[in-house]
Design a protein around this motif. Structure first.
Motif, PDB file in Angstrom:
ATOM      1  N   ALA A 167       0.835  -1.207   0.000  1.00  0.00           N
ATOM      2  CA  ALA A 167       0.000   0.000   0.000  1.00  0.00           C
ATOM      3  C   ALA A 167       0.871   1.258   0.000  1.00  0.00           C
ATOM      4  O   ALA A 167       0.545   2.250  -0.666  1.00  0.00           O
ATOM      5  N   ARG A 168       1.977   1.212   0.713  1.00  0.00           N
ATOM      6  CA  ARG A 168       2.896   2.359   0.766  1.00  0.00           C
ATOM      7  C   ARG A 168       3.487   2.653  -0.605  1.00  0.00           C
ATOM      8  O   ARG A 168       3.621   3.806  -1.001  1.00  0.00           O
ATOM      9  N   VAL A 169       3.851   1.607  -1.338  1.00  0.00           N
ATOM     10  CA  VAL A 169       4.388   1.782  -2.697  1.00  0.00           C
ATOM     11  C   VAL A 169       3.356   2.476  -3.578  1.00  0.00           C
ATOM     12  O   VAL A 169       3.661   3.455  -4.269  1.00  0.00           O
ATOM     13  N   TRP A 170       2.115   1.991  -3.574  1.00  0.00           N
ATOM     14  CA  TRP A 170       1.078   2.587  -4.419  1.00  0.00           C
ATOM     15  C   TRP A 170       0.787   4.032  -4.018  1.00  0.00           C
ATOM     16  O   TRP A 170       0.553   4.879  -4.865  1.00  0.00           O
ATOM     17  N   LYS A 171       0.851   4.323  -2.729  1.00  0.00           N
ATOM     18  CA  LYS A 171       0.640   5.696  -2.260  1.00  0.00           C
ATOM     19  C   LYS A 171       1.775   6.602  -2.740  1.00  0.00           C
ATOM     20  O   LYS A 171       1.536   7.736  -3.165  1.00  0.00           O
ATOM     21  N   LEU A 172       3.009   6.109  -2.696  1.00  0.00           N
ATOM     22  CA  LEU A 172       4.140   6.901  -3.191  1.00  0.00           C
ATOM     23  C   LEU A 172       3.977   7.205  -4.680  1.00  0.00           C
ATOM     24  O   LEU A 172       4.249   8.322  -5.128  1.00  0.00           O
ATOM     25  N   ILE A 173       3.534   6.221  -5.446  1.00  0.00           N
ATOM     26  CA  ILE A 173       3.315   6.451  -6.880  1.00  0.00           C
ATOM     27  C   ILE A 173       2.278   7.551  -7.084  1.00  0.00           C
ATOM     28  O   ILE A 173       2.480   8.465  -7.883  1.00  0.00           O
ATOM     29  N   ASP A 174       1.175   7.474  -6.345  1.00  0.00           N
ATOM     30  CA  ASP A 174       0.135   8.506  -6.450  1.00  0.00           C
ATOM     31  C   ASP A 174       0.641   9.875  -6.024  1.00  0.00           C
ATOM     32  O   ASP A 174       0.356  10.881  -6.670  1.00  0.00           O
ATOM     33  N   ASP A 175       1.396   9.909  -4.916  1.00  0.00           N
ATOM     34  CA  ASP A 175       1.885  11.186  -4.381  1.00  0.00           C
ATOM     35  C   ASP A 175       2.910  11.856  -5.290  1.00  0.00           C
ATOM     36  O   ASP A 175       2.925  13.073  -5.412  1.00  0.00           O
ATOM     37  N   ILE A 176       3.770  11.056  -5.900  1.00  0.00           N
ATOM     38  CA  ILE A 176       4.863  11.637  -6.694  1.00  0.00           C
ATOM     39  C   ILE A 176       4.439  11.855  -8.145  1.00  0.00           C
ATOM     40  O   ILE A 176       4.803  12.848  -8.762  1.00  0.00           O
ATOM     41  N   ASP A 177       3.680  10.946  -8.730  1.00  0.00           N
ATOM     42  CA  ASP A 177       3.104  11.033 -10.077  1.00  0.00           C
ATOM     43  C   ASP A 177       4.129  10.921 -11.203  1.00  0.00           C
ATOM     44  O   ASP A 177       4.133   9.964 -11.936  1.00  0.00           O
ATOM     45  N   VAL A 178       5.008  11.897 -11.366  1.00  0.00           N
ATOM     46  CA  VAL A 178       5.936  11.891 -12.502  1.00  0.00           C
ATOM     47  C   VAL A 178       7.153  11.032 -12.164  1.00  0.00           C
ATOM     48  O   VAL A 178       7.728  11.144 -11.084  1.00  0.00           O
ATOM     49  N   CYS A 179       7.504  10.172 -13.101  1.00  0.00           N
ATOM     50  CA  CYS A 179       8.673   9.315 -12.906  1.00  0.00           C
ATOM     51  C   CYS A 179       9.577   9.406 -14.131  1.00  0.00           C
ATOM     52  O   CYS A 179       9.189   9.949 -15.162  1.00  0.00           O
ATOM     53  N   MET A 180      10.771   8.877 -13.974  1.00  0.00           N
ATOM     54  CA  MET A 180      11.644   8.663 -15.123  1.00  0.00           C
ATOM     55  C   MET A 180      11.351   7.240 -15.605  1.00  0.00           C
ATOM     56  O   MET A 180      11.557   6.270 -14.871  1.00  0.00           O
ATOM     57  N   PHE A 181      10.821   7.144 -16.808  1.00  0.00           N
ATOM     58  CA  PHE A 181      10.450   5.870 -17.419  1.00  0.00           C
ATOM     59  C   PHE A 181      11.672   5.395 -18.194  1.00  0.00           C
ATOM     60  O   PHE A 181      12.096   6.047 -19.147  1.00  0.00           O
ATOM     61  N   THR A 182      12.252   4.268 -17.785  1.00  0.00           N
ATOM     62  CA  THR A 182      13.479   3.754 -18.416  1.00  0.00           C
ATOM     63  C   THR A 182      13.168   2.473 -19.163  1.00  0.00           C
ATOM     64  O   THR A 182      12.620   1.525 -18.596  1.00  0.00           O
ATOM     65  N   SER A 183      13.525   2.466 -20.441  1.00  0.00           N
ATOM     66  CA  SER A 183      13.335   1.292 -21.287  1.00  0.00           C
ATOM     67  C   SER A 183      14.648   0.989 -22.001  1.00  0.00           C
ATOM     68  O   SER A 183      15.594   1.776 -21.963  1.00  0.00           O
ATOM     69  N   HIS A 184      14.681  -0.171 -22.652  1.00  0.00           N
ATOM     70  CA  HIS A 184      15.867  -0.595 -23.391  1.00  0.00           C
ATOM     71  C   HIS A 184      15.793  -0.074 -24.817  1.00  0.00           C
ATOM     72  O   HIS A 184      14.799  -0.285 -25.507  1.00  0.00           O
ATOM     73  N   ASP A 185      16.849   0.580 -25.241  1.00  0.00           N
ATOM     74  CA  ASP A 185      16.992   1.035 -26.620  1.00  0.00           C
ATOM     75  C   ASP A 185      18.166   0.260 -27.194  1.00  0.00           C
ATOM     76  O   ASP A 185      19.302   0.737 -27.195  1.00  0.00           O
ATOM     77  N   GLY A 186      17.894  -0.968 -27.606  1.00  0.00           N
ATOM     78  CA  GLY A 186      18.976  -1.859 -28.009  1.00  0.00           C
ATOM     79  C   GLY A 186      19.803  -2.212 -26.784  1.00  0.00           C
ATOM     80  O   GLY A 186      19.270  -2.639 -25.759  1.00  0.00           O
ATOM     81  N   ALA A 187      21.113  -1.974 -26.858  1.00  0.00           N
ATOM     82  CA  ALA A 187      21.999  -2.260 -25.729  1.00  0.00           C
ATOM     83  C   ALA A 187      22.049  -1.109 -24.730  1.00  0.00           C
ATOM     84  O   ALA A 187      22.636  -1.239 -23.668  1.00  0.00           O
ATOM     85  N   LYS A 188      21.431   0.006 -25.064  1.00  0.00           N
ATOM     86  CA  LYS A 188      21.450   1.186 -24.194  1.00  0.00           C
ATOM     87  C   LYS A 188      20.148   1.285 -23.407  1.00  0.00           C
ATOM     88  O   LYS A 188      19.132   0.710 -23.777  1.00  0.00           O
ATOM     89  N   LEU A 189      20.197   2.075 -22.342  1.00  0.00           N
ATOM     90  CA  LEU A 189      18.995   2.398 -21.584  1.00  0.00           C
ATOM     91  C   LEU A 189      18.613   3.830 -21.898  1.00  0.00           C
ATOM     92  O   LEU A 189      19.474   4.693 -22.043  1.00  0.00           O
ATOM     93  N   ARG A 190      17.318   4.087 -21.990  1.00  0.00           N
ATOM     94  CA  ARG A 190      16.827   5.430 -22.290  1.00  0.00           C
ATOM     95  C   ARG A 190      15.771   5.798 -21.257  1.00  0.00           C
ATOM     96  O   ARG A 190      14.865   5.023 -20.989  1.00  0.00           O
ATOM     97  N   SER A 191      15.891   6.987 -20.671  1.00  0.00           N
ATOM     98  CA  SER A 191      14.935   7.466 -19.673  1.00  0.00           C
ATOM     99  C   SER A 191      14.319   8.769 -20.118  1.00  0.00           C
ATOM    100  O   SER A 191      14.972   9.587 -20.755  1.00  0.00           O
ATOM    101  N   ARG A 192      13.049   8.920 -19.732  1.00  0.00           N
ATOM    102  CA  ARG A 192      12.355  10.177 -20.008  1.00  0.00           C
ATOM    103  C   ARG A 192      11.274  10.367 -18.956  1.00  0.00           C
ATOM    104  O   ARG A 192      10.718   9.393 -18.430  1.00  0.00           O
ATOM    105  N   PRO A 193      10.976  11.630 -18.602  1.00  0.00           N
ATOM    106  CA  PRO A 193       9.942  11.866 -17.591  1.00  0.00           C
ATOM    107  C   PRO A 193       8.556  11.617 -18.179  1.00  0.00           C
ATOM    108  O   PRO A 193       8.267  12.014 -19.308  1.00  0.00           O
ATOM    109  N   MET A 194       7.727  10.944 -17.382  1.00  0.00           N
ATOM    110  CA  MET A 194       6.361  10.666 -17.806  1.00  0.00           C
ATOM    111  C   MET A 194       5.432  10.700 -16.599  1.00  0.00           C
ATOM    112  O   MET A 194       5.814  10.297 -15.504  1.00  0.00           O
TER     113      MET A 194
END
Length: 163
Positions: free
Chosen positions: A11-38
């Motif tokens: 429950a604490r994790v879900w509350k933190l997600i709600d409270d903070i809202d914007v995250c850095m979304f990191t995905s794989h771009d081939g062998a590299k990692l790419r992050s962007r705020p969402m």
């Protein structure tokens, strides 16, 4: 990872997600990692975190090639941090898009019916949170720790199984 799931920590994790809202979304771009705020739309009842995205963005192809993602949340000045790992997929669910639509989305698309809008659904596997004192309290604790040669008490941190 601990053996059992602590419902309070979940429950604490879900509350933190709600409270903070914007995250850095990191995905794989081939062998590299790419992050962007969402901006995230968390739904604990569905065990999913949703993001509105554009079909012409790179995220869709990255998620299709490798579904593992990391969501990094931090609330400046609060001492609250959260990292969520999970699996993502891109959906063209028009009902869900309309349900998630908000004023922020209007800055990027013509409307919820814009054919370029998609949803990224992340089903979380686990999370790790850190919550501790900040500002003056943290500074005082650091000074006390330095004076006593004892480690500072910097708050709670735990890994949480979300599966």
């Amino acid at each position: 990872m601990t053996g059992s799931v602590d419902k309070d920590d979940v429950a604490r994790v879900w509350k933190l997600i709600d409270d903070i809202d914007v995250c850095m979304f990191t995905s794989h771009d081939g062998a590299k990692l790419r992050s962007r705020p969402m901006s995230s739309h968390a739904r604990q009842s569905e065990n999913a975190i949703y993001f509105l995205t554009d079909v012409e963005g790179h995220k869709d192809q990255e998620v299709a090639a490798n579904s593992e993602v990391v969501l990094s949340y931090a609330k400046p000045g609060s001492g609250k941090f959260l990292a969520v790992t999970g699996r993502a997929r891109v959906l063209d669910d028009r009902v869900l898009i309309k349900d998630l639509w908000d004023k922020d989305a209007e800055a990027f698309w013509e409307g919820a019916d814009d054919p370029k809008v998609r949803v990224i659904e992340v089903v979380p596997d686990e999370a790790q949170f850190w919550e501790g004192p900040h500002g003056v309290v943290a500074t005082v604790q650091m000074v006390i720790a330095a004076a006593t040669a004892m480690p500072p008490v910097m708050g709670d941190q735990r890994k949480v199984d979300l599966r």
